[in-house]
Write an enzyme that holds these catalytic residues in place. Structure first.
Site: not given
Ligand code: NDP
Ligand SMILES: CC(C)CCC[C@@H](C)[C@H]1CC[C@H]2C3=C(CC[C@]12C)[C@@]1(C)CCC(=O)[C@@H](C)[C@@H]1CC3
Length: 369
Positions: A168, A172
């Site tokens: 991942y 990114k």
């Molecule tokens: N959650 C976090 O803590 C963090 C997230 N991010 C970034 O934020 C963004 C959003 O994350 P988040 O909202 O949590 O993720 P989600 O999985 O909730 O949302 C991502 C969406 O993208 C869709 N998607 C995936 N692949 C494709 C594709 N090939 N074509 C079209 N749509 C697609 C997914 O569809 P489907 O569900 O059907 O696969 C989903 O609806 C991501 O880029 C992630 O890397 C960055 C930092 C932290």
């Molecule tokens: C110890 C427990 C099993 C932890 C449960 C919570 C975790 C699933 C989250 C805690 C910090 C979160 C996190 C992300 C995903 C969910 C956690 C690991 C990311 C890796 C999501 C994608 C990103 O881009 C990172 C910046 C996030 C970092 C923190």
């Protein structure tokens, strides 16, 4: 067709969201009549971005793999972002594209990450240029600089991770580099990357659900490390707000163009304090004793290797991957000074209130025992 995840209306499923939205007035230029597309707009963050855009008077297209909510004001396009024929109709005649689609970080499908996050993002850039889109706002991640060791108040000048901890993060990094390099005044194409960290809030599909699953399996009795390590957890409304500000500040000669911005709650909190507040809020016991960080880290690395060797026979998905253990046991918080200075960013919802709203939003996962 509406598929897959439980259908929600973002405007009614979380009434308190409107608090911060209506009270906050965006400082800058008129945005009425602006047209934009949110790629990944049916995801967790995507829906909040859509919600804010509508409130700010944008016309919104959503492009995603499946339609998971209904809103008469939104035009939905369903498809795979890697398919130009799917994407092109969704971005024709729009000024701004928000790209927040990604496979979930918990996946271990390297090819999928590479195809969607790297190749797919290059395809999006080309498609945007072809369609005359002027602004591209990428949702990157603060993890692009994280290698499993402490980061305290890290700025955007930190080098990209040379050894990203998972596929991942690896993709990114590749994705962010492509988007920032595509910024071009000559082509009237302006790009920016938002780097959130630990996004949380109602309807999140990973942090709270994984934490609750772990608690239900009785695996949250101990914390990893001494529990003092500060980490950024960022409320989803604040992250969406950062995206809109970035789009508003993308124009010729703006200092925002071609740059990355941390968007956090600017209130780092000890990792296990945050987890404990969510667990206790949902009536699960929280960990009281710590286990040595390095011991757990090497155990997780060993387990990951074992799972890899056993994969041809049986697939296992360990809860405690090296990445998760590192995230749970190290300091990693980031400065959002650049976003404050160059785009007037300020978190709208403080951590304390955000935790309460999140716990409320997960009433259905409450421990009833
Ligand atoms: N959650 C976090 O803590 C963090 C997230 N991010 C970034 O934020 C963004 C959003 O994350 P988040 O909202 O949590 O993720 P989600 O999985 O909730 O949302 C991502 C969406 O993208 C869709 N998607 C995936 N692949 C494709 C594709 N090939 N074509 C079209 N749509 C697609 C997914 O569809 P489907 O569900 O059907 O696969 C989903 O609806 C991501 O880029 C992630 O890397 C960055 C930092 C932290
Ligand atoms: C110890 C427990 C099993 C932890 C449960 C919570 C975790 C699933 C989250 C805690 C910090 C979160 C996190 C992300 C995903 C969910 C956690 C690991 C990311 C890796 C999501 C994608 C990103 O881009 C990172 C910046 C996030 C970092 C923190």
């Amino acid at each position: 067709m509406i598929q897959n995840r439980p259908m929600v209306n973002p405007f009614t499923s979380h009434g308190s969201l409107t608090f911060s939205h209506t009270t906050f007035k965006m400082a800058t230029r008129s945005r009425k009549g602006k047209k934009c597309t949110v790629i990944g707009g049916c995801g967790f963050l995507g829906q909040y971005i859509v919600e804010r855009l509508l409130e700010e008077g944008y016309k919104v297209n959503v492009f995603d793999m499946a339609q998971t909510f209904e809103d008469d004001r939104v035009k939905f396009f369903v498809g795979d972002l890697c398919q130009e024929k799917d994407l092109a109709p969704a971005i024709s005649d729009v000024q701004t594209v928000f790209h927040c689609a990604s496979p979930p970080p918990s996946s271990d499908d390297r090819d999928l990450f590479y195809r969607v996050n790297f190749i797919g993002t290059k395809d999006i850039i080309n498609a945007c240029k072809k369609a005359g889109v002027q602004k591209l706002v990428l949702t990157s991640s603060a993890s692009v600089v994280y290698e499993g060791t402490d980061i305290k108040n890290g700025t955007e000048d930190l080098p990209y991770a040379k050894k990203p901890m998972d596929y991942y993060t690896e993709t990114k990094v590749l994705q962010e580099k492509e988007v920032l390099a595509a910024n071009s005044s000559e082509e009237n194409f302006f790009t920016v990357a938002i780097r959130p960290h630990g996004i949380f809030g109602p309807r999140d599909r990973q942090l709270v659900p994984i934490l609750v699953d772990t608690a239900r399996a009785g695996k949250t009795k101990f914390m990893i490390g001494n529990g003092e390590n500060l980490v950024d957890f960022t409320y989803v409304v604040n992250v969406a707000h950062g995206h809109l500000l970035a789009a508003e500040h993308l124009y010729k000669d703006s200092p925002v163009c071609g740059k990355a911005f941390h968007i956090t709650n600017d209130e780092p909190i000890p990792f296990w304090t945050f987890m404990s507040r969510i667990l206790e809020g949902l009536n699960y016991p929280s960990p009281k004793m710590g286990l040595p960080y390095l011991l757990i880290y090497y155990l997780a690395a060993f387990l990951q290797l074992l799972c890899l060797l056993l994969k041809p026979i049986k697939e296992f998905k360990p809860t405690f991957t090296p990445m998760r253990v590192a995230l749970a046991g190290t300091y990693h918080y980031y400065s959002c000074q650049r976003a404050k200075q160059l785009m007037g960013y300020k978190p709208l919802v403080p951590v304390d209130e955000a935790i309460k709203l999140t716990v409320k939003g997960y009433a259905h996962l409450q421990n009833k025992n």
